[in-house]
Scaffold this active site. Structure first.
Site, PDB file in Angstrom:
ATOM      1  N   ASP A 180       2.705  32.937 -75.037  1.00 52.09           N
ATOM      2  CA  ASP A 180       2.341  31.776 -76.169  1.00 52.09           C
ATOM      3  C   ASP A 180       1.082  32.429 -76.741  1.00 52.09           C
ATOM      4  O   ASP A 180       0.580  33.468 -76.326  1.00 52.09           O
ATOM      5  CB  ASP A 180       2.014  30.780 -75.682  1.00 52.09           C
ATOM      6  CG  ASP A 180       1.691  29.656 -76.580  1.00 52.09           C
ATOM      7  OD1 ASP A 180       2.256  29.310 -77.497  1.00 52.09           O
ATOM      8  OD2 ASP A 180       0.558  28.689 -76.144  1.00 52.09           O
ATOM      9  N   ASP A 182      -1.164  30.262 -79.542  1.00 53.09           N
ATOM     10  CA  ASP A 182      -2.482  29.538 -79.737  1.00 53.09           C
ATOM     11  C   ASP A 182      -2.966  29.157 -78.169  1.00 53.09           C
ATOM     12  O   ASP A 182      -2.230  28.707 -77.208  1.00 53.09           O
ATOM     13  CB  ASP A 182      -2.007  28.382 -80.459  1.00 53.09           C
ATOM     14  CG  ASP A 182      -1.803  28.752 -81.882  1.00 53.09           C
ATOM     15  OD1 ASP A 182      -2.007  27.863 -82.411  1.00 53.09           O
ATOM     16  OD2 ASP A 182      -0.744  29.669 -81.922  1.00 53.09           O
TER      17      ASP A 182
END
Length: 383
Positions: A180, A182
């Site tokens: 991922d 963020d």
């Protein structure tokens, strides 16, 4: 380095192990064998004070022992330690921290056999600011897995990281590793940064936090947040990009993964403009994220193409694995939010990194204290 063997008269009890464990951690590795009963330490020299302290402690415990120097290739040879046990418990203690005394007591309470241990990081005290990382090789994975939630509770109490995995997941091989972006590879949620520049920062950040905790459906909450960015000048995208901060340890982690031939990807519910910026900073192989729709130099409040949500991440992980020739058991996923949970559960090894409570509790493996670079310990591939 040389190997010091201690022949023991019988099985080493857990009360004895509790006394010995802090000493054994200071060695490079320790092997326990049942027939004949023995403890084998890998130390720097035959006069290493560690072996002297172990001998002294064995005597204090009333255990008769006989030490001898054996060839460094004796015993397991080149066979990885994990092949001799069912489970691997990785302990990462922050710089300046101490080995929790409760850990051997907890192992004793579980009545699990400790097959061996290996110290991954330099000898404690050898380098200032160096964390202590140790792998414990345990038998009976089925019972170990049932205690994952207890480990998370203990890790929080002691402010250390304790990650548990089947030993097979530690096999050193080329892997597909999906991140991922963020709050995982970078230290912010980009949509919140854009919202701040649009004057709706607090409002959007509150929705983001609820979505990441799993309180809201990601897809609907994403559209709600995007709608509030309608009319934002596209120049703000570049301004936010110029201020991206990598998560501590991200550059070092990717440097090692790249040198070892792993294939790395970003699967993000954020935006591809920023994902490509991160890609250029740390040499990620491939990125997949949402594409901001811009008309007449303004954000429309929508994205082009399919939204990268939880289900899309899983689909992309499977597609990339098939295309690049990886078995799903050779995949690793790293994330922090509720929309990462399906991806973490699908990958061969799912790692929640500095994640929200629900994710920490549900993910197969969680790292809450250490930096991203410490994932190398969890992967069994320290630099």
């Amino acid at each position: 380095m040389t190997t010091i063997g201690f022949s023991l008269p019988g099985t080493l009890t857990y009360s004895s192990l509790q006394r010995l464990l802090p000493l054994l951690v200071a060695a490079d590795s320790a092997h326990f064998t049942a027939e004949p009963p023995a403890l084998t330490l890998l130390c720097e020299t035959t006069t290493d004070p560690i072996s002297d302290q172990v001998a002294h402690t064995l005597t204090e415990l009333g255990l008769h022992w006989q030490a001898q120097t054996v060839s460094s290739s004796a015993g397991d040879g080149d066979t990885p330690l994990y092949r001799h046990a069912d489970a691997v418990l990785t302990l990462i203690v922050p710089p300046g921290g101490d080995l929790p005394a409760e850990l051997p007591a907890k192992l004793a309470e579980w009545n699990l056999e400790l097959r061996a241990l290996r110290r991954l990081s330099p000898r404690p005290g050898a380098t200032s600011g160096q964390e202590l990382a140790v792998e414990f090789y345990l038998d009976d994975w089925a019972r170990c897995a049932d205690r994952r939630s207890i480990l998370q509770e203990l890790a929080t109490r002691w402010e250390v990281d304790l990650t548990l995995a089947p030993s097979d997941s530690k096999r050193p091989r080329r892997r597909l590793i999906a991140f991922d972006m963020d709050s995982t590879l970078i230290q912010c949620e980009v949509i919140d940064e854009l919202a701040h520049r649009a004057g709706v920062g607090d409002e959007v950040a509150a929705v983001t936090a609820r979505a990441m905790r799993g309180e809201l459906d990601f897809r609907s909450s994403f559209r709600e947040r995007m709608s509030k960015l309608r009319g934002l000048d596209a120049a703000e995208i570049k301004a936010v990009s110029a201020n991206l901060s990598l998560m501590p340890g991200a550059a070092a982690l990717l440097r090692v993964l790249r040198s070892q031939g792993h294939y790395t990807v970003i699967l993000s519910g954020g935006f591809d403009y920023f994902a490509r910026e991160v890609q250029s900073m740390i040499a990620i192989d491939e990125v997949h994220a949402n594409h901001l729709q811009i008309i007449e130099n303004q954000l429309t409040g929508d994205v082009d193409g399919e939204i990268v949500d939880a289900e899309r991440k899983v689909m992309l992980l499977k597609e990339i694995a098939q295309r690049e020739g990886f078995d799903m058991g050779d995949t690793v996923a790293v994330g922090d939010g509720a929309n990462d949970l399906p991806m973490l559960g699908t990958a061969g090894l799912g790692i929640a990194f500095h994640a929200k409570p629900r994710v920490r509790e549900t993910a197969p493996c969680a790292v809450n204290i250490a930096s991203l670079e410490a994932l190398l310990y969890v992967l069994g591939a320290p630099a």
